[in-house]
Design a protein around this motif. Structure first.
Motif, mmCIF file in Angstrom:
data_model
loop_
_atom_site.group_PDB
_atom_site.id
_atom_site.type_symbol
_atom_site.label_atom_id
_atom_site.label_comp_id
_atom_site.label_asym_id
_atom_site.label_seq_id
_atom_site.Cartn_x
_atom_site.Cartn_y
_atom_site.Cartn_z
ATOM 1 N N ARG A 178 -19.928 24.802 74.975
ATOM 2 C CA ARG A 178 -21.141 24.773 74.157
ATOM 3 C C ARG A 178 -21.453 26.158 73.606
ATOM 4 O O ARG A 178 -21.325 27.175 74.289
ATOM 5 N N ILE A 179 -21.892 26.195 72.344
ATOM 6 C CA ILE A 179 -22.302 27.436 71.691
ATOM 7 C C ILE A 179 -23.801 27.362 71.429
ATOM 8 O O ILE A 179 -24.282 26.420 70.788
ATOM 9 N N HIS A 180 -24.558 28.327 71.935
ATOM 10 C CA HIS A 180 -26.005 28.376 71.744
ATOM 11 C C HIS A 180 -26.320 29.292 70.563
ATOM 12 O O HIS A 180 -25.929 30.462 70.538
ATOM 13 N N CYS A 181 -27.031 28.745 69.590
ATOM 14 C CA CYS A 181 -27.410 29.503 68.396
ATOM 15 C C CYS A 181 -28.894 29.864 68.484
ATOM 16 O O CYS A 181 -29.735 29.003 68.774
ATOM 17 N N HIS A 182 -29.223 31.124 68.214
ATOM 18 C CA HIS A 182 -30.601 31.601 68.253
ATOM 19 C C HIS A 182 -30.935 32.234 66.911
ATOM 20 O O HIS A 182 -30.179 33.075 66.404
ATOM 21 N N ALA A 183 -32.065 31.824 66.350
ATOM 22 C CA ALA A 183 -32.519 32.357 65.062
ATOM 23 C C ALA A 183 -33.631 33.374 65.302
ATOM 24 O O ALA A 183 -34.558 33.129 66.070
ATOM 25 N N GLU B 297 -40.565 41.537 58.502
ATOM 26 C CA GLU B 297 -40.440 42.512 57.429
ATOM 27 C C GLU B 297 -39.637 41.985 56.247
ATOM 28 O O GLU B 297 -39.742 42.508 55.150
ATOM 29 N N SER B 298 -38.814 40.984 56.457
ATOM 30 C CA SER B 298 -38.017 40.425 55.370
ATOM 31 C C SER B 298 -37.869 38.927 55.580
ATOM 32 O O SER B 298 -38.236 38.386 56.622
ATOM 33 N N ASP B 299 -37.355 38.274 54.566
ATOM 34 C CA ASP B 299 -37.172 36.829 54.633
ATOM 35 C C ASP B 299 -35.838 36.451 55.279
ATOM 36 O O ASP B 299 -35.539 35.266 55.428
ATOM 37 N N ARG B 300 -35.054 37.424 55.657
ATOM 38 C CA ARG B 300 -33.737 37.140 56.207
ATOM 39 C C ARG B 300 -33.842 36.664 57.661
ATOM 40 O O ARG B 300 -34.652 37.155 58.434
ATOM 41 N N THR B 301 -33.008 35.685 57.993
ATOM 42 C CA THR B 301 -32.948 35.159 59.358
ATOM 43 C C THR B 301 -31.641 35.594 59.992
ATOM 44 O O THR B 301 -30.569 35.338 59.456
ATOM 45 N N ASP B 302 -31.745 36.283 61.112
ATOM 46 C CA ASP B 302 -30.567 36.737 61.840
ATOM 47 C C ASP B 302 -30.228 35.732 62.928
ATOM 48 O O ASP B 302 -31.098 35.305 63.693
ATOM 49 N N TRP B 303 -28.936 35.360 62.985
ATOM 50 C CA TRP B 303 -28.477 34.389 63.981
ATOM 51 C C TRP B 303 -27.610 35.088 65.024
ATOM 52 O O TRP B 303 -26.792 35.940 64.695
ATOM 53 N N THR B 304 -27.813 34.713 66.265
ATOM 54 C CA THR B 304 -26.966 35.183 67.349
ATOM 55 C C THR B 304 -26.353 33.972 68.051
ATOM 56 O O THR B 304 -26.971 32.907 68.119
ATOM 57 N N TYR B 305 -25.143 34.158 68.544
ATOM 58 C CA TYR B 305 -24.407 33.064 69.159
ATOM 59 C C TYR B 305 -23.992 33.476 70.575
ATOM 60 O O TYR B 305 -23.502 34.579 70.789
ATOM 61 N N GLU B 306 -24.206 32.575 71.516
ATOM 62 C CA GLU B 306 -23.885 32.857 72.908
ATOM 63 C C GLU B 306 -23.097 31.703 73.514
ATOM 64 O O GLU B 306 -23.315 30.537 73.175
ATOM 65 N N ARG B 307 -22.162 32.061 74.429
ATOM 66 C CA ARG B 307 -21.423 31.072 75.195
ATOM 67 C C ARG B 307 -21.569 31.398 76.674
ATOM 68 O O ARG B 307 -21.963 32.504 77.050
ATOM 69 N N ALA B 308 -21.231 30.427 77.504
ATOM 70 C CA ALA B 308 -21.411 30.601 78.949
ATOM 71 C C ALA B 308 -20.570 31.750 79.482
ATOM 72 O O ALA B 308 -21.005 32.495 80.366
ATOM 73 N N ILE B 309 -19.350 31.909 78.967
ATOM 74 C CA ILE B 309 -18.461 32.994 79.398
ATOM 75 C C ILE B 309 -17.769 33.564 78.170
ATOM 76 O O ILE B 309 -17.602 32.877 77.159
ATOM 77 N N PRO B 310 -17.361 34.824 78.217
ATOM 78 C CA PRO B 310 -16.626 35.404 77.070
ATOM 79 C C PRO B 310 -15.209 34.868 76.993
ATOM 80 O O PRO B 310 -14.669 34.315 77.951
ATOM 81 N N GLY B 311 -14.601 35.047 75.821
ATOM 82 C CA GLY B 311 -13.219 34.613 75.643
ATOM 83 C C GLY B 311 -13.105 33.441 74.703
ATOM 84 O O GLY B 311 -14.087 32.752 74.392
#
Length: 296
Positions: free
Chosen positions: A199-204, A209-223
């Motif tokens: 599973r990939i968890h996406c966070h917005a 200050e701006s209209d841009r949305t930054d997304w970060t992606y996390e997984r349970a373990i690296p690799g």
């Protein structure tokens, strides 16, 4: 001294991407080891001098993988149209079952024995001629480099580095059964545990200050973790059934075994054995599997 056969840059067209009943992607390990076993048998028929040759272990190095899907919000399999069929006075397209296909380029490294140095060129020529006539994972081999036999002296300082250099650039597929075994100590279902690590968890993060949305992606373990099919588990006893392919052999119903795998760069390995896959049979549990990790 160990002997390895390197099959470089094998381009496979329309390989079977449906590795199990519920996973689509890189072909199953049973397909790769099955192709190597077929190559061993064909080689013994091609030249009787290699009748006692054995291919004991195999490493799969992926250079490119192009899954035949239309990408979008939901991926859709790119199908192929069957020839028109005449029905009455008109032609119509017959129904078909969608098949998942993938174009892959791999290098196969096979551990072998009984190839004497004086027969090295003879064996390389035979394998180079045989390989294009075969199929791998139901796919057609469009192109392949010249087979090469490499002798490795493990006692030397550089060890396996010359062999590892032949795999670059690429990614070696290994087994990560250990991840599931660590989590399986609890009462969690095995499939839920597998999905947990895929599973990939996406966070917005919307900045004021701006209209841009930054997304970060996390997984349970690296690799680079993927699901892989590594064999079959028996769900019936050995028996005879009507219309089986070979009436001289007992038949057994089985289901796929899916576990976690990981793609890693070859330079991350110190020992070539950590890359190699081999067959394993567990009669008590009815397991017909391909193993990469050593039993604990």
């Amino acid at each position: 001294m160990k002997t390895y056969i390197v099959l470089p840059d094998v381009q496979i067209h329309n390989a079977n991407a449906m590795s199990s009943t519920y996973t689509i992607g890189f072909p199953a390990m049973t397909a790769w080891l099955g192709a190597v076993h077929a190559l061993q048998r064909n080689l013994s028929v091609w030249d009787p001098i290699f009748s006692d040759i054995t291919f004991s272990k195999t490493a799969v190095v992926c250079h490119s993988c192009n899954l035949q899907v239309q990408k979008g919000y939901r991926n859709a399999i790119i199908g192929t149209a069957n020839p028109l069929k005449k029905k009455g006075g008109a032609y119509e397209r017959p129904p078909f079952i969608a098949e998942a296909r993938v174009h892959v380029t791999v290098t196969l490294v096979i551990e072998t024995s009984r190839v004497l140095p004086e027969y090295k060129e003879r064996c390389e020529h035979a394998i180079t001629m045989l390989l294009p006539t075969m199929k791998i994972a139901s796919g057609d081999i469009l192109k392949a480099g010249k087979a090469e036999i490499v002798y490795i002296d493990e006692e030397k300082d550089y060890g396996y580095k010359p062999l590892i250099a032949k795999m670059m650039p690429g990614y070696v597929l290994i087994e990560r059964r250990d991840i599931l075994e660590q989590e399986a100590a609890g009462s969690e279902d095995g499939l839920d545990t597998l999905l947990k690590f895929l599973r990939i968890h996406c966070h917005a993060d919307s900045s004021s200050e701006s209209d841009r949305t930054d997304w970060t992606y996390e997984r349970a373990i690296p690799g680079w973790i993927i699901p892989i099919s590594v064999g079959f588990k028996a769900i019936s006893p050995l028996m005879q059934v009507s219309h089986q392919r070979d009436m001289t052999k007992p038949h057994r119903f089985a289901e796929n075994i899916v576990t976690l795998g990981e793609f890693k760069m070859p330079y991350q390995f110190d020992d070539i054995d950590d890359m190699m896959w081999h067959y394993e049979y567990d009669e008590e549990q009815g397991l017909y599997i391909c193993r990469n990790q050593k039993l604990q």
